[in-house]
Design a protein around this motif. Structure first.
Motif, PDB file in Angstrom:
ATOM      1  N   ALA A 181      -8.262   2.837  -2.704  1.00 49.60           N
ATOM      2  CA  ALA A 181      -7.028   2.790  -1.927  1.00 49.60           C
ATOM      3  C   ALA A 181      -5.886   3.384  -2.735  1.00 49.60           C
ATOM      4  O   ALA A 181      -5.753   3.127  -3.929  1.00 49.60           O
ATOM      5  N   ALA A 182      -5.042   4.186  -2.072  1.00 45.18           N
ATOM      6  CA  ALA A 182      -3.905   4.792  -2.760  1.00 45.18           C
ATOM      7  C   ALA A 182      -2.886   3.735  -3.144  1.00 45.18           C
ATOM      8  O   ALA A 182      -2.231   3.823  -4.168  1.00 45.18           O
ATOM      9  N   THR A 183      -2.734   2.732  -2.271  1.00 49.52           N
ATOM     10  CA  THR A 183      -1.851   1.609  -2.568  1.00 49.52           C
ATOM     11  C   THR A 183      -2.638   0.336  -2.340  1.00 49.52           C
ATOM     12  O   THR A 183      -3.533   0.282  -1.508  1.00 49.52           O
ATOM     13  N   TYR A 184      -2.294  -0.708  -3.078  1.00 49.65           N
ATOM     14  CA  TYR A 184      -3.049  -1.943  -3.027  1.00 49.65           C
ATOM     15  C   TYR A 184      -2.363  -2.930  -2.091  1.00 49.65           C
ATOM     16  O   TYR A 184      -1.340  -3.505  -2.428  1.00 49.65           O
ATOM     17  N   THR A 185      -2.924  -3.121  -0.907  1.00 50.39           N
ATOM     18  CA  THR A 185      -2.361  -4.054   0.053  1.00 50.39           C
ATOM     19  C   THR A 185      -2.997  -5.411  -0.180  1.00 50.39           C
ATOM     20  O   THR A 185      -4.129  -5.652   0.219  1.00 50.39           O
ATOM     21  N   LEU A 186      -2.259  -6.289  -0.854  1.00 52.47           N
ATOM     22  CA  LEU A 186      -2.832  -7.556  -1.271  1.00 52.47           C
ATOM     23  C   LEU A 186      -2.635  -8.659  -0.249  1.00 52.47           C
ATOM     24  O   LEU A 186      -3.371  -9.626  -0.233  1.00 52.47           O
ATOM     25  N   GLY A 187      -1.631  -8.555   0.571  1.00 52.27           N
ATOM     26  CA  GLY A 187      -1.336  -9.621   1.508  1.00 52.27           C
ATOM     27  C   GLY A 187      -2.108  -9.487   2.805  1.00 52.27           C
ATOM     28  O   GLY A 187      -3.032  -8.692   2.937  1.00 52.27           O
ATOM     29  N   THR A 188      -1.710 -10.303   3.786  1.00 48.03           N
ATOM     30  CA  THR A 188      -2.299 -10.268   5.117  1.00 48.03           C
ATOM     31  C   THR A 188      -1.257  -9.675   6.055  1.00 48.03           C
ATOM     32  O   THR A 188      -0.097 -10.089   6.051  1.00 48.03           O
ATOM     33  N   VAL A 189      -1.662  -8.704   6.868  1.00 54.08           N
ATOM     34  CA  VAL A 189      -0.715  -7.861   7.596  1.00 54.08           C
ATOM     35  C   VAL A 189       0.321  -8.662   8.374  1.00 54.08           C
ATOM     36  O   VAL A 189       1.518  -8.368   8.316  1.00 54.08           O
ATOM     37  N   HIS A 190      -0.093  -9.691   9.111  1.00 56.41           N
ATOM     38  CA  HIS A 190       0.846 -10.444   9.946  1.00 56.41           C
ATOM     39  C   HIS A 190       1.901 -11.188   9.131  1.00 56.41           C
ATOM     40  O   HIS A 190       2.903 -11.641   9.685  1.00 56.41           O
ATOM     41  N   PHE A 191       1.676 -11.322   7.830  1.00 58.76           N
ATOM     42  CA  PHE A 191       2.592 -12.087   6.986  1.00 58.76           C
ATOM     43  C   PHE A 191       3.328 -11.200   5.984  1.00 58.76           C
ATOM     44  O   PHE A 191       4.030 -11.705   5.117  1.00 58.76           O
ATOM     45  N   MET A 192       3.179  -9.888   6.122  1.00 60.99           N
ATOM     46  CA  MET A 192       3.741  -8.968   5.144  1.00 60.99           C
ATOM     47  C   MET A 192       5.111  -8.458   5.563  1.00 60.99           C
ATOM     48  O   MET A 192       5.336  -8.127   6.729  1.00 60.99           O
ATOM     49  N   ALA A 193       6.020  -8.389   4.599  1.00 65.13           N
ATOM     50  CA  ALA A 193       7.347  -7.822   4.846  1.00 65.13           C
ATOM     51  C   ALA A 193       7.214  -6.348   5.209  1.00 65.13           C
ATOM     52  O   ALA A 193       6.271  -5.664   4.789  1.00 65.13           O
ATOM     53  N   ALA A 194       8.179  -5.854   5.985  1.00 64.52           N
ATOM     54  CA  ALA A 194       8.089  -4.488   6.510  1.00 64.52           C
ATOM     55  C   ALA A 194       7.951  -3.446   5.408  1.00 64.52           C
ATOM     56  O   ALA A 194       7.213  -2.468   5.548  1.00 64.52           O
ATOM     57  N   GLU A 195       8.645  -3.663   4.273  1.00 64.29           N
ATOM     58  CA  GLU A 195       8.599  -2.656   3.210  1.00 64.29           C
ATOM     59  C   GLU A 195       7.209  -2.515   2.601  1.00 64.29           C
ATOM     60  O   GLU A 195       6.880  -1.488   2.008  1.00 64.29           O
ATOM     61  N   LEU A 196       6.370  -3.542   2.756  1.00 62.83           N
ATOM     62  CA  LEU A 196       5.010  -3.468   2.218  1.00 62.83           C
ATOM     63  C   LEU A 196       4.077  -2.680   3.128  1.00 62.83           C
ATOM     64  O   LEU A 196       2.961  -2.345   2.731  1.00 62.83           O
TER      65      LEU A 196
END
Length: 229
Positions: A181-196
């Motif tokens: 992955a180019a960026t590491y998405t560690l959280g869960t989408v429904h709980f992630m701030a927009a900037e993430l």
């Protein structure tokens, strides 16, 4: 089968059940592995999350992610707070698997409890839970630690009605790195701030206390509505 883990600080051998062990030792399962009850030679009971073996086309990326998580875990091992699970150690296992040892919590997650009750929590319960969650987050942020994955399934409630934050997004970065992955998405989408959620291949996603606060607000909604926002 079994494997012996050595905890350097206490010099204790740790024995865990393998995936082929008794089903009664399996106490949880997620997208990145299973959680087992584990025993020490001093009759102590702990929990171990076993992350599935990771195969990576770029070993250097994997090692970088493992080293970063190891440094972060060393910080978590030192913290002590009533509302945060006690981390004990990590171990690399065969074929790039990963094991995370923590205290064993007698209780269930807030998500599991809502599912058992078949309804959301009432407002007094949400206030009680939220107060404890905020105390834990305030402590973490004062220690310059970001949780990265606040949600009901990562919040345990003990039999004594004590909230415990668990998981901290541990091992997700390792799996993301292995998958290229180019960026590491560690959280869960429904709980992630927009900037993430911004798709920028040149920048690494930055998790901050503010992103935890956003996720906490989403978690309050989840407790009241029994669904993510």
């Amino acid at each position: 089968s079994s494997h012996v883990f050595l905890l350097p600080e206490l010099r204790l051998p740790w024995t865990r059940a393998s995936a082929a062990g008794p089903s009664s030792l399996t106490i949880g399962e997620g997208g990145f592995g299973k959680v087992y009850k584990a025993f020490t030679d001093r009759q102590q009971t702990v929990a171990v999350k076993i992350v599935e073996p990771v195969r990576c086309s770029d070993p250097s990326k994997l090692e970088m992610a493992v080293e970063q998580e190891r440094r972060g875990f060393e910080i978590l091992v030192r913290i002590r707070h009533r509302n945060i699970v006690q981390f004990l150690k990590t171990e690399r296992s065969a074929e790039n698997g990963f094991c995370i040892f923590t205290e064993l919590i007698a209780g269930c997650s807030l998500l599991d409890l809502m599912n058992r009750l078949n309804k959301p929590f009432d407002e007094p319960a949400v206030r009680r839970f939220s107060h404890q969650i905020c105390r834990a987050l305030n402590f973490l942020h004062c220690e310059h630690i970001v949780h990265r994955d606040i949600k009901c399934s990562n919040i345990m409630l003990t039999h004594e009605s004590v909230i415990k934050l668990i998981d901290f997004g541990l091992a997700k970065e390792i799996v993301s790195a292995a998958q290229g992955a180019a960026t590491y998405t560690l959280g869960t989408v429904h709980f992630m701030a927009a900037e993430l959620l911004l798709d920028d291949e040149n920048d690494r996603l930055v998790y901050t206390p503010k992103t935890d606060v956003w996720a906490f607000g989403c978690t309050v909604f989840e407790m009241l509505e029994r669904r993510p926002p």
